[in-house]
Design a protein around this motif. Structure first.
Motif, PDB file in Angstrom:
ATOM      1  N   TRP A  81      -6.350   6.649  -7.222  1.00 15.79           N
ATOM      2  CA  TRP A  81      -5.387   5.638  -7.665  1.00 15.79           C
ATOM      3  C   TRP A  81      -4.628   6.179  -8.876  1.00 15.79           C
ATOM      4  O   TRP A  81      -5.227   6.783  -9.765  1.00 15.79           O
ATOM      5  N   PRO A  82      -3.339   5.954  -8.930  1.00 12.72           N
ATOM      6  CA  PRO A  82      -2.530   6.466 -10.046  1.00 12.72           C
ATOM      7  C   PRO A  82      -2.898   5.783 -11.374  1.00 12.72           C
ATOM      8  O   PRO A  82      -3.304   4.626 -11.399  1.00 12.72           O
ATOM      9  N   ASP A  83      -2.748   6.528 -12.469  1.00 17.51           N
ATOM     10  CA  ASP A  83      -2.976   5.975 -13.801  1.00 17.51           C
ATOM     11  C   ASP A  83      -1.940   4.925 -14.142  1.00 17.51           C
ATOM     12  O   ASP A  83      -0.787   4.990 -13.682  1.00 17.51           O
ATOM     13  N   ASN A  84      -2.326   3.979 -14.949  1.00 15.04           N
ATOM     14  CA  ASN A  84      -1.420   2.995 -15.527  1.00 15.04           C
ATOM     15  C   ASN A  84      -0.708   2.142 -14.481  1.00 15.04           C
ATOM     16  O   ASN A  84       0.362   1.609 -14.738  1.00 15.04           O
ATOM     17  N   GLY A  85      -1.272   2.037 -13.285  1.00 15.32           N
ATOM     18  CA  GLY A  85      -0.624   1.245 -12.238  1.00 15.32           C
ATOM     19  C   GLY A  85       0.756   1.758 -11.881  1.00 15.32           C
ATOM     20  O   GLY A  85       1.617   1.011 -11.428  1.00 15.32           O
ATOM     21  N   SER A  86       0.983   3.060 -12.088  1.00 13.76           N
ATOM     22  CA  SER A  86       2.326   3.625 -11.942  1.00 13.76           C
ATOM     23  C   SER A  86       2.685   4.014 -10.523  1.00 13.76           C
ATOM     24  O   SER A  86       3.766   4.545 -10.295  1.00 13.76           O
ATOM     25  N   GLY A  87       1.805   3.784  -9.583  1.00 14.15           N
ATOM     26  CA  GLY A  87       2.122   4.228  -8.236  1.00 14.15           C
ATOM     27  C   GLY A  87       1.581   3.307  -7.176  1.00 14.15           C
ATOM     28  O   GLY A  87       0.764   2.415  -7.436  1.00 14.15           O
ATOM     29  N   MET A  88       2.082   3.518  -6.008  1.00 11.24           N
ATOM     30  CA  MET A  88       1.644   2.768  -4.846  1.00 11.24           C
ATOM     31  C   MET A  88       1.785   3.670  -3.629  1.00 11.24           C
ATOM     32  O   MET A  88       2.406   4.722  -3.695  1.00 11.24           O
ATOM     33  N   PHE A  89       1.185   3.249  -2.556  1.00  6.84           N
ATOM     34  CA  PHE A  89       1.210   4.032  -1.328  1.00  6.84           C
ATOM     35  C   PHE A  89       1.780   3.174  -0.212  1.00  6.84           C
ATOM     36  O   PHE A  89       1.669   1.952  -0.235  1.00  6.84           O
ATOM     37  N   VAL A  90       2.378   3.825   0.787  1.00  5.26           N
ATOM     38  CA  VAL A  90       2.996   3.102   1.894  1.00  5.26           C
ATOM     39  C   VAL A  90       2.650   3.798   3.202  1.00  5.26           C
ATOM     40  O   VAL A  90       2.784   5.017   3.318  1.00  5.26           O
ATOM     41  N   VAL A  91       2.176   3.006   4.169  1.00  6.97           N
ATOM     42  CA  VAL A  91       2.067   3.476   5.549  1.00  6.97           C
ATOM     43  C   VAL A  91       3.310   2.931   6.240  1.00  6.97           C
ATOM     44  O   VAL A  91       3.528   1.717   6.260  1.00  6.97           O
ATOM     45  N   ALA A  92       4.151   3.820   6.759  1.00  7.46           N
ATOM     46  CA  ALA A  92       5.444   3.387   7.292  1.00  7.46           C
ATOM     47  C   ALA A  92       5.796   4.140   8.563  1.00  7.46           C
ATOM     48  O   ALA A  92       5.344   5.261   8.795  1.00  7.46           O
ATOM     49  N   ASN A  93       6.641   3.500   9.371  1.00  8.09           N
ATOM     50  CA  ASN A  93       7.221   4.159  10.538  1.00  8.09           C
ATOM     51  C   ASN A  93       8.632   4.572  10.133  1.00  8.09           C
ATOM     52  O   ASN A  93       9.560   3.769  10.163  1.00  8.09           O
ATOM     53  N   VAL A  94       8.777   5.837   9.735  1.00  9.17           N
ATOM     54  CA  VAL A  94      10.059   6.309   9.210  1.00  9.17           C
ATOM     55  C   VAL A  94      11.095   6.568  10.306  1.00  9.17           C
ATOM     56  O   VAL A  94      12.257   6.801  10.004  1.00  9.17           O
ATOM     57  N   GLU A  95      10.681   6.511  11.560  1.00  8.65           N
ATOM     58  CA  GLU A  95      11.620   6.743  12.659  1.00  8.65           C
ATOM     59  C   GLU A  95      12.233   5.452  13.197  1.00  8.65           C
ATOM     60  O   GLU A  95      13.061   5.500  14.095  1.00  8.65           O
ATOM     61  N   LYS A  96      11.815   4.299  12.665  1.00  8.46           N
ATOM     62  CA  LYS A  96      12.341   3.015  13.138  1.00  8.46           C
ATOM     63  C   LYS A  96      12.801   2.158  11.959  1.00  8.46           C
ATOM     64  O   LYS A  96      12.211   1.116  11.660  1.00  8.46           O
ATOM     65  N   PRO A  97      13.874   2.596  11.261  1.00 13.41           N
ATOM     66  CA  PRO A  97      14.343   1.817  10.110  1.00 13.41           C
ATOM     67  C   PRO A  97      14.847   0.439  10.538  1.00 13.41           C
ATOM     68  O   PRO A  97      15.326   0.254  11.667  1.00 13.41           O
ATOM     69  N   ASN A  98      14.755  -0.512   9.604  1.00 15.52           N
ATOM     70  CA  ASN A  98      15.247  -1.864   9.884  1.00 15.52           C
ATOM     71  C   ASN A  98      16.768  -1.924   9.680  1.00 15.52           C
ATOM     72  O   ASN A  98      17.417  -0.904   9.421  1.00 15.52           O
ATOM     73  N   LYS A 143      -0.966  -1.349  -3.101  1.00 15.10           N
ATOM     74  CA  LYS A 143      -0.788  -1.344  -4.555  1.00 15.10           C
ATOM     75  C   LYS A 143      -2.162  -1.429  -5.195  1.00 15.10           C
ATOM     76  O   LYS A 143      -2.767  -2.489  -5.248  1.00 15.10           O
ATOM     77  N   PRO A 144      -2.704  -0.293  -5.644  1.00 19.18           N
ATOM     78  CA  PRO A 144      -4.042  -0.303  -6.237  1.00 19.18           C
ATOM     79  C   PRO A 144      -4.090  -1.187  -7.476  1.00 19.18           C
ATOM     80  O   PRO A 144      -3.165  -1.196  -8.280  1.00 19.18           O
ATOM     81  N   SER A 145      -5.175  -1.914  -7.603  1.00 21.65           N
ATOM     82  CA  SER A 145      -5.351  -2.752  -8.789  1.00 21.65           C
ATOM     83  C   SER A 145      -5.978  -1.927  -9.896  1.00 21.65           C
ATOM     84  O   SER A 145      -6.522  -0.860  -9.665  1.00 21.65           O
ATOM     85  N   GLN A 146      -5.895  -2.447 -11.083  1.00 24.45           N
ATOM     86  CA  GLN A 146      -6.571  -1.823 -12.211  1.00 24.45           C
ATOM     87  C   GLN A 146      -7.954  -2.445 -12.331  1.00 24.45           C
ATOM     88  O   GLN A 146      -8.155  -3.593 -11.975  1.00 24.45           O
ATOM     89  N   GLY A 147      -8.897  -1.717 -12.812  1.00 26.57           N
ATOM     90  CA  GLY A 147     -10.243  -2.244 -12.959  1.00 26.57           C
ATOM     91  C   GLY A 147     -11.229  -1.433 -12.152  1.00 26.57           C
ATOM     92  O   GLY A 147     -10.959  -0.321 -11.721  1.00 26.57           O
ATOM     93  N   GLY A 148     -12.386  -2.012 -11.886  1.00 27.67           N
ATOM     94  CA  GLY A 148     -13.479  -1.279 -11.270  1.00 27.67           C
ATOM     95  C   GLY A 148     -13.493  -1.273  -9.761  1.00 27.67           C
ATOM     96  O   GLY A 148     -14.431  -0.764  -9.170  1.00 27.67           O
ATOM     97  N   ALA A 149     -12.497  -1.849  -9.095  1.00 27.12           N
ATOM     98  CA  ALA A 149     -12.543  -1.963  -7.639  1.00 27.12           C
ATOM     99  C   ALA A 149     -12.413  -0.626  -6.930  1.00 27.12           C
ATOM    100  O   ALA A 149     -12.758  -0.508  -5.779  1.00 27.12           O
ATOM    101  N   GLY A 150     -11.922   0.384  -7.602  1.00 28.67           N
ATOM    102  CA  GLY A 150     -11.673   1.658  -6.935  1.00 28.67           C
ATOM    103  C   GLY A 150     -12.659   2.743  -7.278  1.00 28.67           C
ATOM    104  O   GLY A 150     -12.270   3.864  -7.510  1.00 28.67           O
ATOM    105  N   THR A 151     -13.909   2.429  -7.337  1.00 30.39           N
ATOM    106  CA  THR A 151     -14.907   3.424  -7.724  1.00 30.39           C
ATOM    107  C   THR A 151     -15.101   4.459  -6.625  1.00 30.39           C
ATOM    108  O   THR A 151     -15.137   4.135  -5.453  1.00 30.39           O
TER     109      THR A 151
END
Length: 168
Positions: free
Chosen positions: A60-77, A88-96
């Motif tokens: 998980w990125p430091d300081n809540g500075s990042g997020m990840f996306v699972v996407a279908n890049v070949e089928k744009p809306n 969007k990872p939370s801050q705290g102990g959930a990501g041990t």
């Protein structure tokens, strides 16, 4: 002292099974806008495609500075955006993940605990990250999670996410 790590397998299929995995990171930036005469300190969204399973071993990125996306890049809306799920990872102990890396007790049986998140191609032969009998022979486990990551490409493939939640 010890950790408790729970590993989950998540199979998201966005408009079919051909999906990509993207990292979105907020980064500091110095920007001069057309409507301003001075440079401003701000932030920008940096987008990056995770190309292969080696790059898919993530924390998980430091300081809540990042997020990840699972996407279908070949089928744009209609707006030209790729449909997907935002993680969007939370801050705290959930990501041990496992505190002790390269454990002399776990040997080859605990590789699934070395990061918060793993992205891999989906394989029917990989239903679990571990096995209840792995502790019988940790140097030669029944399921060795390290074998799941072998540099395969992740762009527009059938992907699974392996993520760890727990507490230290």
């Amino acid at each position: 002292m010890h950790d408790h790590v729970l590993t989950f397998k998540c199979d998201l299929d966005i408009l079919g099974t051909a999906n990509s995995f993207l990292k979105h990171t907020l980064v500091p930036a110095q920007v001069t806008y057309p409507w301003s005469t001075e440079t401003r300190s701000t932030m920008q969204l940096q987008k990056e495609t995770v190309a292969n399973e080696d790059q898919g071993k993530l924390n998980w990125p430091d300081n809540g500075s990042g997020m990840f996306v699972v996407a279908n890049v070949e089928k744009p809306n209609a707006f030209g955006e790729s449909p997907g799920f935002l993680i969007k990872p939370s801050q705290g102990g959930a990501g041990t993940y496992l505190t002790v890396q390269n454990s002399s007790n776990l040997k080859e049986a605990g590789h699934f605990t070395s990061n918060h998140l793993f992205v891999a191609q989906r394989r029917d032969t990989e239903p679990f990250a571990s096995h209840s009998d792995n502790s019988n022979d940790p140097g030669n486990p029944i399921v060795n999670f390290n074998d799941f990551s072998n540099s395969e490409g992740l762009e527009q493939q059938d992907l699974v996410l392996w993520f760890n939640l727990g507490m230290g």
